[in-house]
Design a protein around this motif. Sequence first.
Motif, PDB file in Angstrom:
ATOM      1  N   ARG A 149       0.831  -1.214   0.000  1.00 23.58           N
ATOM      2  CA  ARG A 149       0.000   0.000   0.000  1.00 23.58           C
ATOM      3  C   ARG A 149       0.859   1.255   0.000  1.00 23.58           C
ATOM      4  O   ARG A 149       0.574   2.203  -0.747  1.00 23.58           O
ATOM      5  CB  ARG A 149      -0.913  -0.006   1.232  1.00 23.58           C
ATOM      6  N   GLU A 150       1.901   1.284   0.815  1.00 28.37           N
ATOM      7  CA  GLU A 150       2.780   2.453   0.863  1.00 28.37           C
ATOM      8  C   GLU A 150       3.470   2.675  -0.479  1.00 28.37           C
ATOM      9  O   GLU A 150       3.602   3.813  -0.950  1.00 28.37           O
ATOM     10  CB  GLU A 150       3.819   2.260   1.965  1.00 28.37           C
ATOM     11  N   THR A 151       3.903   1.589  -1.092  1.00 28.44           N
ATOM     12  CA  THR A 151       4.555   1.701  -2.402  1.00 28.44           C
ATOM     13  C   THR A 151       3.576   2.207  -3.453  1.00 28.44           C
ATOM     14  O   THR A 151       3.919   3.066  -4.281  1.00 28.44           O
ATOM     15  CB  THR A 151       5.120   0.338  -2.830  1.00 28.44           C
ATOM     16  N   LEU A 152       2.362   1.679  -3.429  1.00 22.97           N
ATOM     17  CA  LEU A 152       1.355   2.084  -4.408  1.00 22.97           C
ATOM     18  C   LEU A 152       1.021   3.565  -4.270  1.00 22.97           C
ATOM     19  O   LEU A 152       0.910   4.280  -5.271  1.00 22.97           O
ATOM     20  CB  LEU A 152       0.087   1.242  -4.239  1.00 22.97           C
ATOM     21  N   GLU A 153       0.878   4.047  -3.043  1.00 17.17           N
ATOM     22  CA  GLU A 153       0.592   5.465  -2.828  1.00 17.17           C
ATOM     23  C   GLU A 153       1.704   6.339  -3.392  1.00 17.17           C
ATOM     24  O   GLU A 153       1.445   7.353  -4.053  1.00 17.17           O
ATOM     25  CB  GLU A 153       0.407   5.731  -1.332  1.00 17.17           C
ATOM     26  N   ALA A 154       2.955   5.949  -3.136  1.00 20.55           N
ATOM     27  CA  ALA A 154       4.090   6.720  -3.654  1.00 20.55           C
ATOM     28  C   ALA A 154       4.129   6.679  -5.181  1.00 20.55           C
ATOM     29  O   ALA A 154       4.412   7.691  -5.838  1.00 20.55           O
ATOM     30  CB  ALA A 154       5.397   6.163  -3.078  1.00 20.55           C
ATOM     31  N   ALA A 155       3.823   5.502  -5.764  1.00 15.66           N
ATOM     32  CA  ALA A 155       3.818   5.380  -7.222  1.00 15.66           C
ATOM     33  C   ALA A 155       2.724   6.250  -7.843  1.00 15.66           C
ATOM     34  O   ALA A 155       2.939   6.878  -8.886  1.00 15.66           O
ATOM     35  CB  ALA A 155       3.623   3.920  -7.615  1.00 15.66           C
TER      36      ALA A 155
END
Length: 362
Positions: free
Chosen positions: A333-339
């Motif tokens: 989730r954190e990676t997706l938000e940053a992406a």
Amino acid sequence: MEDKQASLTKSARSKWQTFEVIGILLVFGFLILLLFAPNSLSSLFDTIIKEVKPIVVDIFLTSEVGIAIIVSVIVGRLLERLGFTDGLIRIFVPIMKWFKINPAVIIPSVYNILGDINAAGKISGPILVKANATKAEQKIAVATMIQSPQSFATFVLGLIALSAFSINAFPLVILSIFAPIIVVPFLLSRTIYRDTKKVELEELPRFTPTTKFLQTIFSSAKEGVELLFLIIIPAVAAVFFFIGALKFIGVWSFIESSLSSVLTFISIEPATGIVSILAAPTLAVAQLAEFASTIDPRLIVGSFVLANSGLPLSVIFGQVPVTWAETSSLNERETLEAAIIGMVLRFMTACVLGYFLTPFLV
């Protein structure tokens, strides 16, 4: 005591849960479909398969794209073994120290340009962890990586497309590809991701591995195959599964036409823009060169900027979160938000350069 626990378990089990209600509705829904429209389920699966197959099989399995991913991992690991990462760190330490950001945040972007976005995550995630980058800095790294072309082939074909339209590539490449490597970390560290810290060169470990060269080649080839078959293809299949489902229920054509209108409004050629977003930016820039006589040259700058990014959406929503969750301190989730933040910034860059730089280049 045991009887009391058993009665409590029975009481809890007898209560209806939300997913049980949904399950009952699905059961009756399928029964009604089988009764009144028995071919609908087979049509649904057929639509989804026809949507997934061309991408998974024709692009990733039997075309050069799949091989390019494996080769990019090999190239990336060889560069790492030859000291490329440590060289980058020495170059960017003074700049990032001034911004008070861990210089390792720029590593994914550079590996992205030279290799592949999936290989960039596979290689750079552990480097960021080893460099003691905070979670905020790792998110900055992901968002910055999205600003770079997700393969070197995309960049080269993009240059060919620009030459077909007689567009001077130098200012566009500087402003759209190299400047964001510095500008995006600075902006994000001052706004969304503020938990950054100044790092001296002496505080960082050396990143060049000591494995033997032959071992590096063979292990990286194996790593590339695992990346392709265990992460990329499942992620792509999942994304295009939903696109196929949307086509079956009849809403995808509306989404596609709306997307074309939005892309044209923000100065991006719609046909190749959709290809960049949904399929492959490499294919999109190749089409730009092929259809040079039929495309409005005023839309080329924005199209080039958009294609030279972390797209398509299957990468943003599938491959990047899975890869970084395995190799860094971030969860999916954190990676997706940053992406997604990185992708929004890329669209803004494409729009701004498309409107304000185009008059000087076309």
